[in-house]
Design an enzyme around this catalytic site. Structure first.
Site: not given
Ligand code: BG6
Length: 459
Positions: A166, A356
């Site tokens: 990111e 993701e």
């Molecule tokens: C992404 C990151 O922004 O979102 C991860 O790459 C992160 O590291 C994921 O865990 C989900 O966000 P969160 O804050 O719910 O863990």
């Protein structure tokens, strides 16, 4: 064109999950690992620290057996720089290198391609303290040394790499790159200098990957928050366009065209905060563009002209009243994923890997030792449906990874925000027995993968 399961997803498509080292591994100080900036973060009252996480460091074989049962063909994780170079520089730690050798071997032996992020918010602490992280070109050089070390070591095991997780968060969250901005003469100028330094580190890694790893593929990655104009007023449409330029386009433009777009340079020059380009920077960026684009996708927002102030913080971004949100206020918008994919395809014509996507929810085991997570099945299936429509409409997507596979610690340090198909029996601070249990979504995702995305509904 349809594949043998009668849908548009190409054969050989990557299905799996994505995590990071620090959110899963634990073993924070074992086998010579040095502290990272994550280990030094103050732990919020009642929340987890990072010391054990889900103990993947010791349990990876057990977890990989479950991933194999799911049918994963890919698994994304990050290498912890401070396992390889405990101080970020100096002597390499053989035990750290060996851990990832063993992990990648185990994945490959189970038919799972490791997809590896070089850097996911966890700078070796010493580099933050000594050099103010990526504010310094010295750290860019040290990152390059680290990248070359792992490319050389894993050249026969890992083909798909990502430089920074990111990367579009550098401007808003320079602390994730080990940078303190307090006390800077011009804080905004520093944020853009760190952004530039990250682009240079990225380009050097692309160059070295292509030199050292035959067939190596490197991505540039952003978190893609889709944005819409808040109303159909033309003022909102242009405000949305400008917000997207700063949030998303700037990064993909540099990754894929190898130069800063004029909408950024004009703006930064006008403000007198154009980053310092050292000799050779422009040529380096131009010569080292990426092989594919990668996104995390969770949510969308709207942009209004009325409160936009033109800063890097893009204050015109507001929630969308037409969408529901999860418990943490993240709007749920599967169509936004299709909007993102189509826009990326139209602008860059590069292959896309969704690395993701997922939903965090508070969950506990029921009396039959499972979690009936229909909401997760619904969230993921709706997003995969939109991805399939995008593919049907011509977008080249070659993989889809959910965020989490087992539960893991959320980026903010909460364990109760769970993402996995596999429940990990631990609480926020009580580690319990860390046993793994399959949630309902486990069998659902297994069938999705077995049918290469043809069967998305749960029976
Ligand atoms: C992404 C990151 O922004 O979102 C991860 O790459 C992160 O590291 C994921 O865990 C989900 O966000 P969160 O804050 O719910 O863990």
């Amino acid at each position: 064109m349809e594949n043998k399961h009668g849908n548009v997803i190409p054969d050989g498509f990557f299905w799996g999950g994505a995590v990071t080292s620090f959110q899963t591994e634990g073993a924070w100080n074992e086998d010579g690992k040095g502290p990272s900036i994550v280990d030094a973060r103050p732990v919020k009252e009642g929340q987890s620290d990072w010391k054990v996480a889900v103990d993947f460091y010791h349990r990876y074989k057990e977890d990989i057996a479950l991933f194999k049962e799911l049918g994963f063909t890919a698994y994304r994780t990050s290498i912890s720089w401070s396992r390889i170079f405990p101080d970020g520089e100096g002597e390499v730690n053989e035990k750290g290198l060996q851990f990832y050798d063993d992990l990648f071997d185990e994945l490959l032996a189970n038919g799972i391609q490791p997809i590896v992020t070089l850097y996911h918010f966890d700078l070796p602490l010493a580099l933050a303290e000594k050099y103010n992280g990526f504010a310094s070109r010295k750290v860019v050089e040290l990152f390059h040394t680290y990248a070359r070390t792992v490319f050389t070591r894993y050249r026969n095991k890992v083909k798909y790499w990502l430089t920074f997780n990111e990367q579009n968060l550098v401007v808003t969250n320079p602390q994730f790159w080990g940078v303190k901005t307090e006390g800077a003469e011009n804080e905004e100028a520093l944020r853009y200098q760190v952004t530039h330094n990250a682009f240079i580190a990225h380009a050097k890694a692309v160059q070295s990957l292509h030199e050292l790893v035959p067939g190596g593929q490197m991505a540039g990655m952003v978190t893609y928050m889709a944005t819409y104009p808040n109303t159909c007023k033309p003022e909102d449409a242009i405000a949305n366009m400008k917000a997207k330029e700063l949030l998303i386009d700037f990064y993909f433009d540099v990754f894929s065209h190898g130069e800063y777009p004029t909408y950024v340079t004009r703006n930064l020059k006008r403000k007198g905060i154009m980053p310092v380009f050292e000799d050779g920077d422009a040529e380096l960026l131009k010569a080292n563009t990426v092989d594919y684009l990668s996104i995390s996708y969770y949510q969308s927002q709207t942009v209004s002209a009325e409160i936009i102030n033109g800063s890097h913080l893009i204050e015109g971004v507001t929630p969308n009243p037409h969408l529901k949100a999860n418990e943490w206020g993240w709007s749920i918008d599967p169509i936004g994923l299709r909007v993102a994919l189509k826009d990326m395809h139209a602008r860059y014509r590069l292959p896309i890997f969704i690395t993701e996507n997922g939903i965090g929810v508070r969950e506990e085991l029921n009396e039959t030792n499972t979690v009936v997570d229909d909401y997760r099945i619904q969230y993921l299936s709706e997003h995969i449906k939109q991805m399939k429509l995008a593919i049907e409409e011509g977008v080249d997507v070659f993989g889809y990874l959910t965020w989490g596979s087992t539960d893991l610690i959320s980026s903010g340090g909460q364990f109760e925000k769970r993402y996995g198909f596999i429940y990990v029996n631990r609480g926020e601070t009580d580690l319990r027995d860390l046993r793994r249990y399959k949630k309902k979504s486990f069998d659902w995702y297994k069938r999705v993968i077995a049918t290469n995305g043809a069967e998305l509904d749960f029976k």
